[in-house]
Design a protein around this motif. Structure first.
Motif, PDB file in Angstrom:
ATOM      1  N   PRO A 146       0.815  -1.217   0.000  1.00 26.62           N
ATOM      2  CA  PRO A 146       0.000   0.000   0.000  1.00 26.62           C
ATOM      3  C   PRO A 146       0.847   1.265   0.000  1.00 26.62           C
ATOM      4  N   VAL A 147       0.246   2.349  -0.459  1.00 27.47           N
ATOM      5  CA  VAL A 147       0.885   3.665  -0.424  1.00 27.47           C
ATOM      6  C   VAL A 147       0.562   4.329   0.920  1.00 27.47           C
ATOM      7  N   PHE A 148       0.675   5.631   0.974  1.00 24.46           N
ATOM      8  CA  PHE A 148       0.410   6.432   2.177  1.00 24.46           C
ATOM      9  C   PHE A 148      -1.042   6.259   2.607  1.00 24.46           C
ATOM     10  N   PHE A 149      -1.264   5.947   3.876  1.00 31.05           N
ATOM     11  CA  PHE A 149      -2.625   5.726   4.352  1.00 31.05           C
ATOM     12  C   PHE A 149      -3.364   7.047   4.575  1.00 31.05           C
ATOM     13  N   MET A 150      -4.592   7.098   4.108  1.00 24.86           N
ATOM     14  CA  MET A 150      -5.432   8.255   4.400  1.00 24.86           C
ATOM     15  C   MET A 150      -5.572   8.450   5.905  1.00 24.86           C
ATOM     16  N   GLU A 151      -5.566   7.348   6.642  1.00 29.40           N
ATOM     17  CA  GLU A 151      -5.705   7.418   8.099  1.00 29.40           C
ATOM     18  C   GLU A 151      -4.564   8.180   8.754  1.00 29.40           C
ATOM     19  N   ASN A 152      -3.455   8.389   8.046  1.00 31.55           N
ATOM     20  CA  ASN A 152      -2.397   9.228   8.605  1.00 31.55           C
ATOM     21  C   ASN A 152      -2.871  10.672   8.793  1.00 31.55           C
ATOM     22  N   LEU A 153      -3.938  11.057   8.098  1.00 31.00           N
ATOM     23  CA  LEU A 153      -4.495  12.401   8.269  1.00 31.00           C
ATOM     24  C   LEU A 153      -5.236  12.526   9.593  1.00 31.00           C
ATOM     25  N   LEU A 154      -5.381  11.395  10.295  1.00 28.65           N
ATOM     26  CA  LEU A 154      -5.977  11.424  11.629  1.00 28.65           C
ATOM     27  C   LEU A 154      -4.912  11.424  12.728  1.00 28.65           C
ATOM     28  N   SER A 155      -3.659  11.564  12.326  1.00 22.73           N
ATOM     29  CA  SER A 155      -2.593  11.626  13.327  1.00 22.73           C
ATOM     30  C   SER A 155      -2.748  12.899  14.150  1.00 22.73           C
ATOM     31  N   LEU A 156      -2.257  12.863  15.359  1.00 22.38           N
ATOM     32  CA  LEU A 156      -2.417  13.994  16.267  1.00 22.38           C
ATOM     33  C   LEU A 156      -1.813  15.267  15.693  1.00 22.38           C
ATOM     34  N   ALA A 157      -0.656  15.148  15.038  1.00 20.01           N
ATOM     35  CA  ALA A 157       0.001  16.326  14.487  1.00 20.01           C
ATOM     36  C   ALA A 157      -0.847  16.979  13.403  1.00 20.01           C
ATOM     37  N   MET A 179      -2.667   8.040  -2.021  1.00 18.40           N
ATOM     38  CA  MET A 179      -3.122   7.597  -0.709  1.00 18.40           C
ATOM     39  C   MET A 179      -4.028   6.386  -0.869  1.00 18.40           C
ATOM     40  N   VAL A 180      -4.127   5.611   0.205  1.00 27.22           N
ATOM     41  CA  VAL A 180      -5.023   4.466   0.215  1.00 27.22           C
ATOM     42  C   VAL A 180      -5.808   4.464   1.516  1.00 27.22           C
ATOM     43  N   ALA A 181      -7.089   4.123   1.435  1.00 33.96           N
ATOM     44  CA  ALA A 181      -7.910   3.967   2.633  1.00 33.96           C
ATOM     45  C   ALA A 181      -7.647   2.581   3.217  1.00 33.96           C
ATOM     46  N   VAL A 182      -7.499   2.494   4.522  1.00 29.01           N
ATOM     47  CA  VAL A 182      -7.204   1.204   5.131  1.00 29.01           C
ATOM     48  C   VAL A 182      -8.328   0.204   4.861  1.00 29.01           C
ATOM     49  N   GLU A 183      -9.554   0.692   4.710  1.00 25.10           N
ATOM     50  CA  GLU A 183     -10.671  -0.199   4.371  1.00 25.10           C
ATOM     51  C   GLU A 183     -10.465  -0.826   2.993  1.00 25.10           C
ATOM     52  N   ASP A 184      -9.873  -0.071   2.072  1.00 29.07           N
ATOM     53  CA  ASP A 184      -9.596  -0.607   0.737  1.00 29.07           C
ATOM     54  C   ASP A 184      -8.505  -1.672   0.806  1.00 29.07           C
ATOM     55  N   LEU A 185      -7.518  -1.457   1.663  1.00 29.30           N
ATOM     56  CA  LEU A 185      -6.504  -2.494   1.872  1.00 29.30           C
ATOM     57  C   LEU A 185      -7.163  -3.782   2.359  1.00 29.30           C
ATOM     58  N   GLU A 294      -2.915   6.085  17.113  1.00 28.82           N
ATOM     59  CA  GLU A 294      -2.166   5.066  16.363  1.00 28.82           C
ATOM     60  C   GLU A 294      -1.963   5.542  14.950  1.00 28.82           C
ATOM     61  N   GLN A 295      -0.742   5.471  14.443  1.00 24.68           N
ATOM     62  CA  GLN A 295      -0.461   5.913  13.100  1.00 24.68           C
ATOM     63  C   GLN A 295       0.033   4.746  12.267  1.00 24.68           C
ATOM     64  N   PRO A 296      -0.696   4.377  11.203  1.00 23.64           N
ATOM     65  CA  PRO A 296      -0.201   3.316  10.339  1.00 23.64           C
ATOM     66  C   PRO A 296       1.008   3.793   9.556  1.00 23.64           C
ATOM     67  N   THR A 297       1.802   2.881   9.085  1.00 25.73           N
ATOM     68  CA  THR A 297       2.971   3.249   8.321  1.00 25.73           C
ATOM     69  C   THR A 297       2.559   3.739   6.958  1.00 25.73           C
ATOM     70  N   ALA A 298       3.465   4.466   6.307  1.00 24.23           N
ATOM     71  CA  ALA A 298       3.165   4.965   4.952  1.00 24.23           C
ATOM     72  C   ALA A 298       3.111   3.818   3.975  1.00 24.23           C
TER      73      ALA A 298
END
Length: 298
Positions: A146-157, A179-185, A294-298
């Motif tokens: 997978p590429v960069f997770f969309m869920e990284n946009l939910l990181s605290l920073a 970007m990829v949605a973790v649900e799509d993964l 929790e931050q998934p990896t890119a």
């Protein structure tokens, strides 16, 4: 409906593994959830959804072997963000070897897009090392990258910036990022384990959408109905926090991912690919203060 199969899922209480477990359960498959914390709320929720809990971690080859015994497939992922890249490689290799000893029919390893390109990004290179190990084991395998997770946009920073009206990322505003949605993964991995003959021996990079920073800010502003602009974070600032992530963002700007989104959507429409707006609409933005732990990896 495909014939029900049994799949061992590593990291089942995390974002990636959790998405895979949910996709499998939703389609009638038996899930064995490998978790270090079977008493956690997430583990309890998985158990309530029908998963069978197996306590263990990837360093414990014997525990992985027991959990994998008789399974049709094993979804394997490891992370460097807890104990470092060396630990990630060790854990990934041990778990893959345990799967071989257990006689797992199909090993699905979650890597990262671009890991096979010699990027020099530590957490890409560690995954590349595990990929090579998996490929040499003699076990039927598929590598999903997978590429960069969309869920990284939910990181605290990121959320801190959004609360003040700014999407701040270390990329120029006009530079696009896949970007990829973790649900799509999760949905894609379900297809992989249901159709092993179509995917064995393959390395498949997956992405859901490609947007610039400016486009991403516009999409989030539209969905959240708030004023959000884009700001480029100086790369030097990221490097001071993490040389690993600094190299990653520098590579994103220099080259970046190269998935063929149109081909993926055409070949695998069952995934239900999300664009960024569709993903954002599914998020509970009222809970932003609690997100990002929790931050998934890119």
């Amino acid at each position: 409906m495909p014939k029900p199969i049994t799949v061992l899922v590593a990291g089942a209480t995390g974002r990636q593994g959790g998405a895979v477990a949910r996709a499998l359960l939703d389609h009638g498959h038996a899930v064995r959830a490998l978790t270090r914390r079977p008493g956690s709320e997430r583990a309890a929720a998985l158990h309530a959804a029908g998963a069978e809990l197996h306590e263990g971690d990837l360093d414990d080859g014997a525990a992985v072997e027991r959990a994998a015994a008789g399974a049709d497939a094993f979804f394997l992922m490891a992370t460097p963000f807890e104990e470092g890249a060396g630990a990630e490689v060790r854990q990934g290799q041990r778990a893959a070897e345990a799967a071989r000893r257990a006689g797992v029919k199909h090993l699905v390893y979650s890597s990262v897009a671009g890991a096979d390109q010699g990027t020099g990004i530590p957490h890409f290179d560690s995954k590349a090392e595990i990929e090579r190990h998996v490929q040499a084991l003699g076990v039927p395998y598929t590598i999903v990258a997978p590429v960069f997770f969309m869920e990284n946009l939910l990181s605290l920073a990121v959320l801190r910036g959004l609360r003040t009206g700014t999407l701040a990322l270390p990329l120029p505003a006009a530079r696009s990022l896949q970007m990829v949605a973790v649900e799509d993964l999760g949905a894609f991995v379900r297809l992989v384990v249901e159709r092993p003959g179509s995917f064995q021996g393959q390395r498949v990079e997956i992405a859901s959408d490609e947007v610039t920073g400016r486009e991403a800010a516009r999409a989030l502003a539209e969905v959240t109905r708030s004023a959000i602009g884009y700001s480029e974070v100086p790369l030097a600032e990221v490097r001071r926090q993490s040389e690993d992530l600094g190299r990653m963002w520098a590579w994103f700007d220099l080259k970046g991912y190269g998935c063929d989104l149109a081909a993926l959507r055409s070949a695998y429409p069952e995934v239900g690919w999300h664009d960024l707006r569709a993903w954002a609409r599914e998020q509970d933005w009222s809970e932003l203060d609690q997100a990002g732990a929790e931050q998934p990896t890119a």
